[in-house]
Design a protein around this motif. Sequence first.
Motif, mmCIF file in Angstrom:
data_model
loop_
_atom_site.group_PDB
_atom_site.id
_atom_site.type_symbol
_atom_site.label_atom_id
_atom_site.label_comp_id
_atom_site.label_asym_id
_atom_site.label_seq_id
_atom_site.Cartn_x
_atom_site.Cartn_y
_atom_site.Cartn_z
ATOM 1 N N TRP A 1 -12.048 21.882 -2.535
ATOM 2 C CA TRP A 1 -11.577 21.409 -1.236
ATOM 3 C C TRP A 1 -10.076 21.156 -1.213
ATOM 4 O O TRP A 1 -9.455 21.164 -0.172
ATOM 5 N N SER A 2 -9.477 20.940 -2.418
ATOM 6 C CA SER A 2 -8.051 20.597 -2.430
ATOM 7 C C SER A 2 -7.158 21.824 -2.607
ATOM 8 O O SER A 2 -5.946 21.722 -2.643
ATOM 9 N N ARG B 1 -6.453 6.881 -0.852
ATOM 10 C CA ARG B 1 -6.107 6.734 0.568
ATOM 11 C C ARG B 1 -6.729 7.858 1.376
ATOM 12 O O ARG B 1 -6.593 9.024 1.018
ATOM 13 N N LEU C 1 0.118 9.120 -5.287
ATOM 14 C CA LEU C 1 -0.214 10.495 -4.893
ATOM 15 C C LEU C 1 -1.362 10.481 -3.894
ATOM 16 O O LEU C 1 -2.200 9.580 -3.916
ATOM 17 N N GLN D 1 -8.581 17.940 5.574
ATOM 18 C CA GLN D 1 -9.349 18.441 4.447
ATOM 19 C C GLN D 1 -10.458 17.461 4.112
ATOM 20 O O GLN D 1 -10.232 16.260 4.060
ATOM 21 N N GLU D 2 -11.643 18.010 3.932
ATOM 22 C CA GLU D 2 -12.801 17.154 3.732
ATOM 23 C C GLU D 2 -13.350 17.294 2.331
ATOM 24 O O GLU D 2 -13.328 18.357 1.743
ATOM 25 N N LYS D 3 -13.844 16.186 1.811
ATOM 26 C CA LYS D 3 -14.444 16.223 0.487
ATOM 27 C C LYS D 3 -15.749 15.442 0.570
ATOM 28 O O LYS D 3 -15.789 14.346 1.132
ATOM 29 N N ASN E 1 0.841 -1.192 0.000
ATOM 30 C CA ASN E 1 0.000 0.000 0.000
ATOM 31 C C ASN E 1 0.870 1.233 0.000
ATOM 32 O O ASN E 1 1.419 1.648 0.966
ATOM 33 N N ASN F 1 -13.034 20.655 -7.312
ATOM 34 C CA ASN F 1 -11.810 20.388 -6.538
ATOM 35 C C ASN F 1 -11.474 21.494 -5.542
ATOM 36 O O ASN F 1 -10.346 21.570 -5.065
ATOM 37 N N GLU G 1 -4.868 12.235 -2.177
ATOM 38 C CA GLU G 1 -6.100 12.698 -2.820
ATOM 39 C C GLU G 1 -6.003 14.135 -3.324
ATOM 40 O O GLU G 1 -6.563 14.490 -4.348
ATOM 41 N N ILE G 2 -5.287 14.961 -2.585
ATOM 42 C CA ILE G 2 -5.199 16.383 -2.965
ATOM 43 C C ILE G 2 -4.400 16.525 -4.264
ATOM 44 O O ILE G 2 -4.829 17.187 -5.204
ATOM 45 N N ASP G 3 -3.254 15.850 -4.314
ATOM 46 C CA ASP G 3 -2.440 15.915 -5.532
ATOM 47 C C ASP G 3 -3.156 15.250 -6.710
ATOM 48 O O ASP G 3 -3.041 15.686 -7.848
ATOM 49 N N SER H 1 -7.983 2.581 0.771
ATOM 50 C CA SER H 1 -7.683 2.273 2.166
ATOM 51 C C SER H 1 -8.007 3.494 3.013
ATOM 52 O O SER H 1 -7.924 4.628 2.538
ATOM 53 N N ALA I 1 -6.387 15.213 -7.148
ATOM 54 C CA ALA I 1 -7.417 16.146 -7.613
ATOM 55 C C ALA I 1 -6.792 17.207 -8.514
ATOM 56 O O ALA I 1 -7.335 17.560 -9.565
ATOM 57 N N ARG I 2 -5.623 17.696 -8.112
ATOM 58 C CA ARG I 2 -4.939 18.721 -8.927
ATOM 59 C C ARG I 2 -4.544 18.159 -10.284
ATOM 60 O O ARG I 2 -4.712 18.804 -11.308
ATOM 61 N N LEU I 3 -4.037 16.945 -10.254
ATOM 62 C CA LEU I 3 -3.586 16.315 -11.491
ATOM 63 C C LEU I 3 -4.756 16.076 -12.445
ATOM 64 O O LEU I 3 -4.663 16.331 -13.646
ATOM 65 N N ILE J 1 -8.923 13.749 4.537
ATOM 66 C CA ILE J 1 -7.514 13.427 4.356
ATOM 67 C C ILE J 1 -6.754 14.245 5.375
ATOM 68 O O ILE J 1 -6.996 15.452 5.512
#
Lengths: 165, 316
Positions: free
Chosen positions: A163-164, B67, B41, B94-96, A81, A161, B43-45, B117, B47-49, B88
């Motif tokens: 939130w990010s 993750r 990556l 940070q919440e989504k 993982n 996006n 989740e934040i990265d 996971s 989303a950006r990608l 995350i």
Amino acid sequence: MVLITLVSSDEQNFPVERELLKQSGTIETLIVNMNLDDEDTDAAAMPIPLPNVKGDVLEKVIQWMEHHKGDPVKEGDNEDNNAEIVVPQWDDDFFKPAMYGSKHLELTVAASYLDIKNLLTLSCKAISNTFKGKTGPQIREEWGVPNEFTPEEEEAIRKENEWSE
Amino acid sequence: KFRRLIMAIASRGRNETQMDKNQTSHTSLPTEILKTIIEYLDEIDRARLSSLNQQLRSIEKITGHRRFSTVELRQSYDAPTLEVRTRIQTHLAQEKSKSFGEDDTAKGFCEFFKEASTDVLKIKEFIHGEAVPQLHRVLSALKLNELNYGITDENVFKQMFVLIKTFKQIKSVRINWNVAYTNDLIAKPLILNLPPTDEYTFISQHSQMFIDNEVLMHMINSSRTITKIICPFIGVTRDGLERAFEKVYRGERERFIEFPVSIAEHRAFLSRAYSSQYFERRKNGIKHMKSGASLSVSVRFNGGGDIVTIRHPRIV
């Protein structure tokens, strides 16, 4: 010591220790299936052509395999993982000089073609590490990604996006 | 002829593994390699990608392996939509939020959580509808440490039971007992069937008298290290206190047990224990001299029973 010759796409010859080649699933399968390590046959002297890998990339791959000689070879799909994979310092230094150019990408593709699982894992992880915490425009520049979205689509994605940010 | 054969084998997969020779950018990498890079990556990265172009957007979507620190599911009785709130943990939490609608609940959910996971899975409301078996299949494939389940009735408890049995790596279960009127005759057998895991925490805003000595001992026996019951009162007596403490001081395992008990019951327990040669009297409780296990009572001033804490000396 048994040596097997690998031939790159630009016809460069690389005599490599048989033991090292066990790290490459593709070459190992070829050697076993074609009896290339049977010294009593003509096949042993037969070089292995690698039409998908250029000489300079193959040289790097061999250098990497030499350093990782004796490491346990991963079997099957990567089920680690991912978050826990750490690129060791030696590998980080090895990848670094080529990290932002096409050489590292070619090395990654070669690792995938030659089925060298540990090299592929570390190489992909090293690439992903270079994007951590970067903004969209920074990634766009580093990845050389053209912007294909219309302003409306871009706005919708930005909202999704938010939130990010 | 032999060389041609080797050449043919060595050239296999050429199309799938070669980069476009005219391009040297990351987006010209084969899809399988891009997927592997994306897996690493957060989740934040990701989303950006995925906001950079359509190709990366579609690859990111099918990559799976997300993750999270927390995944929270909600579904109300009157709406088929499944709301998922993911969290995350970076330097800031940070919440989504994401909703899976009536038509794509199972498909969208399965795609989003493929090989995912999370540290904690919170299920706040009853999950119902035709998609339940599929959702459970996805949830049971999640790698997680803690299951936090809101129990509203017997059916929800059964859903939780199935999930606990299915999860292989689960370490901790938090049961939020939100049943409006607990029927003790139904509730007790449910709890008595809890399968073993590392930690059990039972939380309720109301007193739960069905948690008697037998239920308490089952919860202790089912949890390998930690058992916590957080509610105003339960039906445990002096005898239950004795058995719980004995379990800890006679056992080799690191254990921590906490539950509420009435003043009358813990006083009855302590007055007997004080006269025993095997226990040492402490300010708020006792210590078993041979094992070093301790039992202490702390007074709860804002209502409810006092809190009994039993700990094995090796528990961190």
